[in-house]
Design an enzyme around this catalytic site. Structure first.
Site, PDB file in Angstrom:
ATOM      1  N   ASP A  41      -7.271 141.654   0.688  1.00 35.37           N
ATOM      2  CA  ASP A  41      -8.002 140.519   1.512  1.00 35.37           C
ATOM      3  C   ASP A  41      -7.686 140.386   2.938  1.00 35.37           C
ATOM      4  O   ASP A  41      -7.209 139.409   3.597  1.00 35.37           O
ATOM      5  CB  ASP A  41      -8.498 139.726   0.481  1.00 35.37           C
ATOM      6  CG  ASP A  41      -6.886 138.725   0.433  1.00 35.37           C
ATOM      7  OD1 ASP A  41      -6.093 139.249   1.201  1.00 35.37           O
ATOM      8  OD2 ASP A  41      -7.064 137.660  -0.584  1.00 35.37           O
TER       9      ASP A  41
ATOM     10  N   HIS B  57      -4.543 139.925   3.190  1.00 38.59           N
ATOM     11  CA  HIS B  57      -3.176 138.188   3.647  1.00 38.59           C
ATOM     12  C   HIS B  57      -1.988 138.606   3.953  1.00 38.59           C
ATOM     13  O   HIS B  57      -1.747 139.844   3.864  1.00 38.59           O
ATOM     14  CB  HIS B  57      -3.286 137.529   2.291  1.00 38.59           C
ATOM     15  CG  HIS B  57      -2.699 138.498   0.770  1.00 38.59           C
ATOM     16  ND1 HIS B  57      -3.106 137.520  -0.224  1.00 38.59           N
ATOM     17  CD2 HIS B  57      -1.842 138.804   1.186  1.00 38.59           C
ATOM     18  CE1 HIS B  57      -2.172 138.396  -1.095  1.00 38.59           C
ATOM     19  NE2 HIS B  57      -1.846 139.384  -0.914  1.00 38.59           N
TER      20      HIS B  57
ATOM     21  N   ASP C 263       6.565 133.378  -0.485  1.00 43.53           N
ATOM     22  CA  ASP C 263       6.536 132.727  -1.181  1.00 43.53           C
ATOM     23  C   ASP C 263       6.543 133.141  -3.168  1.00 43.53           C
ATOM     24  O   ASP C 263       7.667 133.869  -3.134  1.00 43.53           O
ATOM     25  CB  ASP C 263       4.681 133.173  -1.555  1.00 43.53           C
ATOM     26  CG  ASP C 263       4.840 134.921  -1.234  1.00 43.53           C
ATOM     27  OD1 ASP C 263       6.027 135.750  -1.580  1.00 43.53           O
ATOM     28  OD2 ASP C 263       3.326 135.798  -0.648  1.00 43.53           O
TER      29      ASP C 263
ATOM     30  N   GLU D  84      -4.499 133.452   2.489  1.00 42.51           N
ATOM     31  CA  GLU D  84      -5.491 134.305   2.261  1.00 42.51           C
ATOM     32  C   GLU D  84      -6.786 133.403   2.711  1.00 42.51           C
ATOM     33  O   GLU D  84      -6.288 132.699   3.976  1.00 42.51           O
ATOM     34  CB  GLU D  84      -6.397 133.380  -0.099  1.00 42.51           C
ATOM     35  CG  GLU D  84      -5.361 133.278  -0.931  1.00 42.51           C
ATOM     36  CD  GLU D  84      -5.368 135.253  -0.884  1.00 42.51           C
ATOM     37  OE1 GLU D  84      -5.051 135.926  -0.313  1.00 42.51           O
ATOM     38  OE2 GLU D  84      -5.642 135.218  -2.863  1.00 42.51           O
TER      39      GLU D  84
HETATM   40  C1  F6R Z   1       4.115 138.901  -1.690  1.00 41.65           C
HETATM   41  C2  F6R Z   1       3.595 139.574  -0.055  1.00 41.65           C
HETATM   42  C3  F6R Z   1       1.765 139.882  -0.148  1.00 41.65           C
HETATM   43  C4  F6R Z   1       2.109 141.255  -0.350  1.00 41.65           C
HETATM   44  C5  F6R Z   1       0.979 141.997  -0.150  1.00 41.65           C
HETATM   45  C6  F6R Z   1       0.891 143.330  -0.733  1.00 41.65           C
HETATM   46  O1  F6R Z   1       5.305 137.932  -1.110  1.00 41.65           O
HETATM   47  O2  F6R Z   1       3.985 138.715   0.922  1.00 41.65           O
HETATM   48  O3  F6R Z   1       1.297 139.344   1.072  1.00 41.65           O
HETATM   49  O4  F6R Z   1       2.537 142.234   0.759  1.00 41.65           O
HETATM   50  O5  F6R Z   1      -0.276 140.896  -1.161  1.00 41.65           O
HETATM   51  O6  F6R Z   1       1.097 143.870  -1.457  1.00 41.65           O
HETATM   52  P1  F6R Z   1       1.226 144.902  -2.722  1.00 41.65           P
HETATM   53  O7  F6R Z   1       2.394 145.476  -1.646  1.00 41.65           O
HETATM   54  O8  F6R Z   1       1.813 144.853  -4.180  1.00 41.65           O
HETATM   55  O9  F6R Z   1      -0.146 145.835  -1.844  1.00 41.65           O
END
Ligand code: F6R
Length: 261
Positions: free
Chosen positions: A136, A138, A67, A143
């Protein structure tokens, strides 16, 4: 799905790093799907150390990130291109031309999404997709209520995700509320999925994703349908798993967990 519980945060990150390094050594021209976020930072630090101390070779590796924020140029410190350069790409011998992220500055976002999917197909698909999980549920920025067959597209972020990530911005209101993300369907086409989750903040959502119903409300739950998926968690993130003891027991009985099969 394989659930690998490691005692500590360091153990979980180390285990994940060894799994990745082993796969890179077995297939030097591997195509990796990569994630960003807090969870991945120590993992990339370990990969950099393995490159420096053990000669882990990235010269033929291709990467596709999950992303990117819409509206942030690559040189912006909170862009995911900047993150990847800063935490991994600048410190290993990867060919920058083989590192791909969706272009959040593209004039034609829809065309950029189609092109990103095309580029993944052109290199033969993702061999190993690394994933974190949002509070959440994802994966990527898929989302809740994202279609479980979705492809790369722009997505409006939830307030939970904005609360999770806006502290990184000098002014929280500067965080974009839209991002480009590969879809759940795109992720599910990877030949192997490897999720890493650590810390008590992830315990509830990890239990829902692994042991709850498969639902678009928790897009990570789609991984239950993936034929080759491992989830590495520390004890803190594993705290709410009903089958916790079974996962530990299964781990003891399997001879070679770091091997991907
Ligand atoms: C970002 C991604 C997101 C993160 C998720 C967890 O490239 O793929 O799905 O892996 O938001 O983020 P952290 O590790 O900061 O808790």
């Amino acid at each position: 799905m394989e659930v690998i519980i490691q005692p500590t945060h360091e153990d979980a990150v180390g285990f994940c790093a060894r799994m990745l390094a082993r796969r890179i050594r077995e297939k030097p021209d591997i195509v990796l799907g990569l994630a960003t976020g807090r969870t991945m930072e120590p993992l990339y630090t370990q990969l950099v150390t393995m490159h420096q101390n053990e000669g882990l070779d990235f010269s033929r590796v291709t990467t596709f990130n999950l992303d990117e924020y819409i509206g942030l140029p690559p040189e912006h410190e909170q862009s995911y291109r900047y993150y990847m350069n800063h935490h991994l790409f600048n410190h290993v011998n990867i060919n920058q031309a083989n590192t791909h992220l969706p272009n959040g500055m593209a004039e034609d976002i829809a065309a950029e999404c189609v092109d990103y999917e095309k580029r993944i197909v052109e290199v033969g698909g993702i061999d190993l997709q690394l994933l974190g999980i949002g509070e959440d549920g994802h994966i990527g920025f898929n989302e809740p209520i994202s279609s479980l067959r979705s492809r790369t597209r722009n997505k409006t972020l939830t307030k939970e995700t904005i609360a999770q990530n806006s502290p990184f911005f000098s002014e929280p209101s500067l965080m974009p509320v839209q991002a480009l993300t590969v879809g759940v369907g795109t992720i599910m086409e990877a030949r192997y999925c490897l999720m890493l989750a650590t810390g008590e903040d992830k315990a509830q959502i990890i239990a829902q994703a692994i042991e709850g119903p498969i639902t678009a409300m928790v897009t990570a739950s789609a991984l239950q349908l993936h034929p080759h998926c491992a989830v590495i968690v520390d004890e803190a993130a594993a705290a709410r798993l009903k089958m916790h003891d079974y996962y530990l027991w299964a781990f003891e009985t399997k001879p070679d967990w770091e091997k991907l099969d």
